[in-house]
Enzyme design. Structure first.
Site, PDB file in Angstrom:
ATOM      1  N   GLU A  25      -6.705  -7.559  -0.532  1.00 41.92           N
ATOM      2  CA  GLU A  25      -7.067  -7.542   0.892  1.00 41.92           C
ATOM      3  C   GLU A  25      -8.505  -7.078   1.028  1.00 41.92           C
ATOM      4  O   GLU A  25      -8.921  -6.138   0.344  1.00 41.92           O
ATOM      5  CB  GLU A  25      -6.237  -6.498   1.664  1.00 41.92           C
ATOM      6  CG  GLU A  25      -4.800  -6.811   1.912  1.00 41.92           C
ATOM      7  CD  GLU A  25      -4.120  -5.696   2.718  1.00 41.92           C
ATOM      8  OE1 GLU A  25      -4.820  -4.947   3.440  1.00 41.92           O
ATOM      9  OE2 GLU A  25      -2.903  -5.568   2.599  1.00 41.92           O
ATOM     10  N   GLU A  40       0.838  -1.212   0.000  1.00 50.36           N
ATOM     11  CA  GLU A  40       0.000   0.000   0.000  1.00 50.36           C
ATOM     12  C   GLU A  40       0.872   1.260   0.000  1.00 50.36           C
ATOM     13  O   GLU A  40       0.811   2.085   0.926  1.00 50.36           O
ATOM     14  CB  GLU A  40      -0.957  -0.006   1.188  1.00 50.36           C
ATOM     15  CG  GLU A  40      -2.028  -1.061   1.067  1.00 50.36           C
ATOM     16  CD  GLU A  40      -3.151  -0.920   2.091  1.00 50.36           C
ATOM     17  OE1 GLU A  40      -2.946  -0.223   3.098  1.00 50.36           O
ATOM     18  OE2 GLU A  40      -4.218  -1.491   1.877  1.00 50.36           O
TER      19      GLU A  40
HETATM   20  C1  GAL Z   1      -4.122  -2.448   5.004  1.00 50.28           C
HETATM   21  C2  GAL Z   1      -2.708  -2.983   5.125  1.00 50.28           C
HETATM   22  C3  GAL Z   1      -2.636  -4.240   5.961  1.00 50.28           C
HETATM   23  C4  GAL Z   1      -3.464  -4.091   7.196  1.00 50.28           C
HETATM   24  C5  GAL Z   1      -4.882  -3.750   6.812  1.00 50.28           C
HETATM   25  C6  GAL Z   1      -5.825  -3.610   7.962  1.00 50.28           C
HETATM   26  O1  GAL Z   1      -4.105  -1.073   4.820  1.00 50.28           O
HETATM   27  O2  GAL Z   1      -2.162  -3.237   3.865  1.00 50.28           O
HETATM   28  O3  GAL Z   1      -1.282  -4.491   6.277  1.00 50.28           O
HETATM   29  O4  GAL Z   1      -2.925  -3.080   7.978  1.00 50.28           O
HETATM   30  O5  GAL Z   1      -4.889  -2.525   6.134  1.00 50.28           O
HETATM   31  O6  GAL Z   1      -7.114  -3.241   7.546  1.00 50.28           O
END
Ligand code: GAL
Length: 669
Positions: free
Chosen positions: A313, A155
């Site tokens: 994610e 990110e």
């Molecule tokens: C994203 C990140 C992850 C984790 C996740 C939690 O922004 O890539 O590592 O922190 O959020 O929601």
């Protein structure tokens, strides 16, 4: 229509998995992890994202043994690895030795170690260390059979989109030299005759640091452009090392395409990503978060140029970073996951595999929660694995859409600048107002960049496209002349790419296309609402618009502009050009959208569906189509359909029942 983009190696069907952080757990847990991953049908996990300090605990002293074992174990279980460069967070020894690599805010605050992403992305020293680590990773794992995909950093820009360190200032000046060539050209572009801002040399230029009042808007816009480019430059540098050592392995990084992430111009990143990957999280306080999810997914597909993309994610249930973190309701995770697949995702992954017991994210849900296997979340993980297996035939098919919505990061940045007619304008709110109405009509939307408006859409919506160069304006006009119904909303086409007003009347770049001319804006005050002649109302914005060829579709029924046009339509070549010079209420937007869809003869994916039932179609090369039906309501719905429902494996002869809060996927031929 085979996807143009390479895909993680050796991963069949729809990829399923999540971030995997085995370094947080003892060996016996890691062994159990692999057993449970197999049980859930996990085929791909992202590893080593935040592992730098474990892999290099002291400078030059590497410990890869534990990661070797993790990769071997995963491979033995048939699980592929999206292997990170491990550079997303520098280890403490590095920031202690070189505090000059720490990022700095506009007010001078230094962002220290102890969290993550504490690096100035433009720092040549940090870049060298990150390149070194990336090379180590690639040399070590280039031939590992588990290696399916490279995951660069994580990110990029999430926490520090705008670094104002000395390194950033240096790089900004280089970027400006390259863009403008001479200080004179920069002075012209930035309008520095204003407020004694003239620069005699590039060396005098700084990032937009905290200042007594409004900072030069073009300086801010260029700094936003530079910052997005600089993050991309970092990605490219790391990616090039990976390409050199492992040309056969695709590379990506996880983007954050949603209405909440403003500062990276992802349309300009797309060509550098072998596969587009997105992270998406629902906003718990938004009762229509599933519509924002749909937008994010459509934007991901837009950035991917229509190709399948990866959901890298999302969350099985609650996150831990909003003010109040709601757990997901019954079936919500399954609906969310399949809504992404409906809109073109060929991978469904989560943050994270196993919920952490320690650290800042211990209350963030995961595929395997604190409660363990005897939990609804784990049962959901198993069920999703089963469903995704049944959806394997969907992989590679593409989403079909008749409507395009033009979305532009630089217009987002510039339209919300200070010193404007109203400070209440929110670019994503304006975009979502139109997107939501289309979602409710069951019409699928492609989100496109003004730099590449593709031809072929029957309706093109252009919300608040504030800053446009001549090329973008021409492309939008061409869409109308080519037969599309184009709708442009207020505060569009106002300035050029340097944030200079297009003179002679608003909305400068679109005046001719729209056949209107506005002399003056009349923004509305907080809580001020005005009625239009069709009984709907509007807030935020009005303007004194004269017809210059267009006809009024709606006029103001009250207020200082009573009787003047608020919504107009102009014939344009084989199409039409509509202008909405205000912010209509939801009913007003719906009526305008209905008129546009009727004019352009655009039908929903499934006509006549109940409110709250989402229908999206994907089509494969061989003509097979897959109809995704997602029932967000609390009652069962009947949908006229024939084909084979893939999740339950049933033939459908005339009607399909989609139970409350459930999902169905129909192979139509
Ligand atoms: C994203 C990140 C992850 C984790 C996740 C939690 O922004 O890539 O590592 O922190 O959020 O929601």
């Amino acid at each position: 229509m085979t996807p143009r983009r390479p895909w993680p190696l050796n991963v069949d069907g729809i990829a399923y998995g999540g971030d995997y952080n085995p370094e947080q757990w003892p060996l016996e847990v890691q062994t159990e992890d692999v057993r449970l991953m197999r049980e859930a049908g996990v085929g791909l996990v992202s590893v080593a994202i935040f592992s730098w300090a474990q892999l290099e605990p002291r400078e030059g002293d590497f410990d890869f043994a534990w990661l070797d074992a993790v990769l071997d174990r995963l491979h033995a279980a048939g699980i592929g690895v999206a292997l990170a460069t491990a550079t997303a967070s520098p280890p403490p020894w590095l920031t202690r030795k070189h505090p000059e690599i720490l990022p700095r805010l506009a007010d001078g605050t230094v962002l220290h170690q102890g969290s993550r992403q504490s690096y100035a992305v433009a720092s040549p020293l940090f870049r060298d260390y990150a390149l070194g680590m990336t090379r180590r990773m690639a040399e070590r794992y280039r031939d590992h059979p588990a290696l399916a995909l490279w995951h660069v950093d994580n990110e990029l820009g999430c926490h520090v989109p705008h670094d104002c360190s000395d390194a950033a200032a240096e790089a900004f000046r280089r970027w400006l030299r390259h863009r403008y060539g001479t200080p004179a050209a920069l002075n012209t572009a930035w309008g520095t005759a204003f407020w004694s801002q003239h620069y005699d040399s590039f060396d005098e230029v700084l990032p937009p640091l905290s200042a007594p009042t409004f900072v030069n808007p073009t300086q801010q816009l260029d700094f936003a452009r530079f910052s997005s480019d600089e993050l991309l430059t970092h990605y490219r540098a790391l990616r090039d090392v990976l390409r050199e050592l492992t040309p056969h392995v695709p590379t990506t990084t996880n983007l954050m395409m949603s209405t909440g992430t403003k500062w990276m111009d992802y349309f300009s990143w797309a060509d550098d990503l072998d596969v587009v990957a997105n992270d998406h999280y629902l906003i718990a306080g938004d009762p229509e978060a599933h519509i924002e999810l749909a937008f994010s997914a459509d934007l991901s597909r837009g950035v991917a140029g229509g190709d399948p993309w990866m959901l890298m994610e999302h969350s099985t249930s609650a996150v831990n970073w909003q003010p109040r973190n709601r757990a997901k309701g019954p079936g919500e995770m399954l609906r969310n996951s399949l809504a992404h697949v409906a809109r073109g995702a060929d991978a469904v992954m989560f943050f994270q595999w196993r919920q952490s017991a320690a650290g800042a994210e211990k209350y963030h849900s995961a595929m395997l929660p604190h409660a363990g296997e005897d939990s609804d979340v784990w049962r959901g993980t198993l069920e999703l694995g089963r469903r995704l297996r049944s959806l394997s035939p969907v992989r590679g098919s593409r989403v079909v859409a008749d409507v395009a919505l033009v979305f532009d990061y630089p217009s987002w940045w510039a339209s919300e600048s200070e010193g404007h007619p109203t400070q209440a304008l929110s670019y994503p709110d304006e975009v979502m107002r139109w997107y939501r109405a289309l979602w409710r009509r069951g019409v699928t939307v492609d989100i496109v960049s003004p730099r590449t408006v593709p031809s072929g859409h029957r309706v093109v919506i252009v919300p608040t496209l504030y800053a446009v160069d001549d090329g973008c304006a021409a492309r939008i006009a061409e869409a109308a002349h080519g037969g599309a119904s184009v709708l442009v909303t207020f505060f569009s086409g106002i300035v050029d790419e340097n944030d200079h007003v297009r003179l002679g009347g608003y909305p400068g770049a679109f005046r001719e296309l729209l056949g209107v001319r506005t002399e003056e804006f009349h923004p509305l005050l907080q809580d001020e609402t005005l009625t239009l002649d069709d009984g709907t109302s509007a807030t935020l914005w009005s303007e004194r618009t004269r017809l210059e060829g267009a006809r009024a579709v709606r006029t103001w029924a009250e207020g200082p502009l009573e009787g003047l046009p608020a919504v107009t339509r102009n014939p344009a070549g084989r199409g039409s050009a509509w202008y909405v010079g205000t912010r209509p209420d939801a009913d007003g937007v719906a009526r305008i959208v209905d008129a546009l869809l009727a004019e352009a003869d655009v039908a929903p994916a499934v006509p006549g569906l109940a409110d709250g039932v989402e229908a999206v179609r994907r089509r494969a090369d061989d003509g097979t189509s897959f109809l995704f039906l997602i029932n967000h309501t609390s009652h069962d719905v009947e949908v006229p359909a024939t084909g084979r429902e893939l999740i339950r494996g049933e033939e459908v002869r005339s009607h399909l029942t989609v139970p409350a809060l459930e999902t169905a996927v129909l192979r139509e031929r």
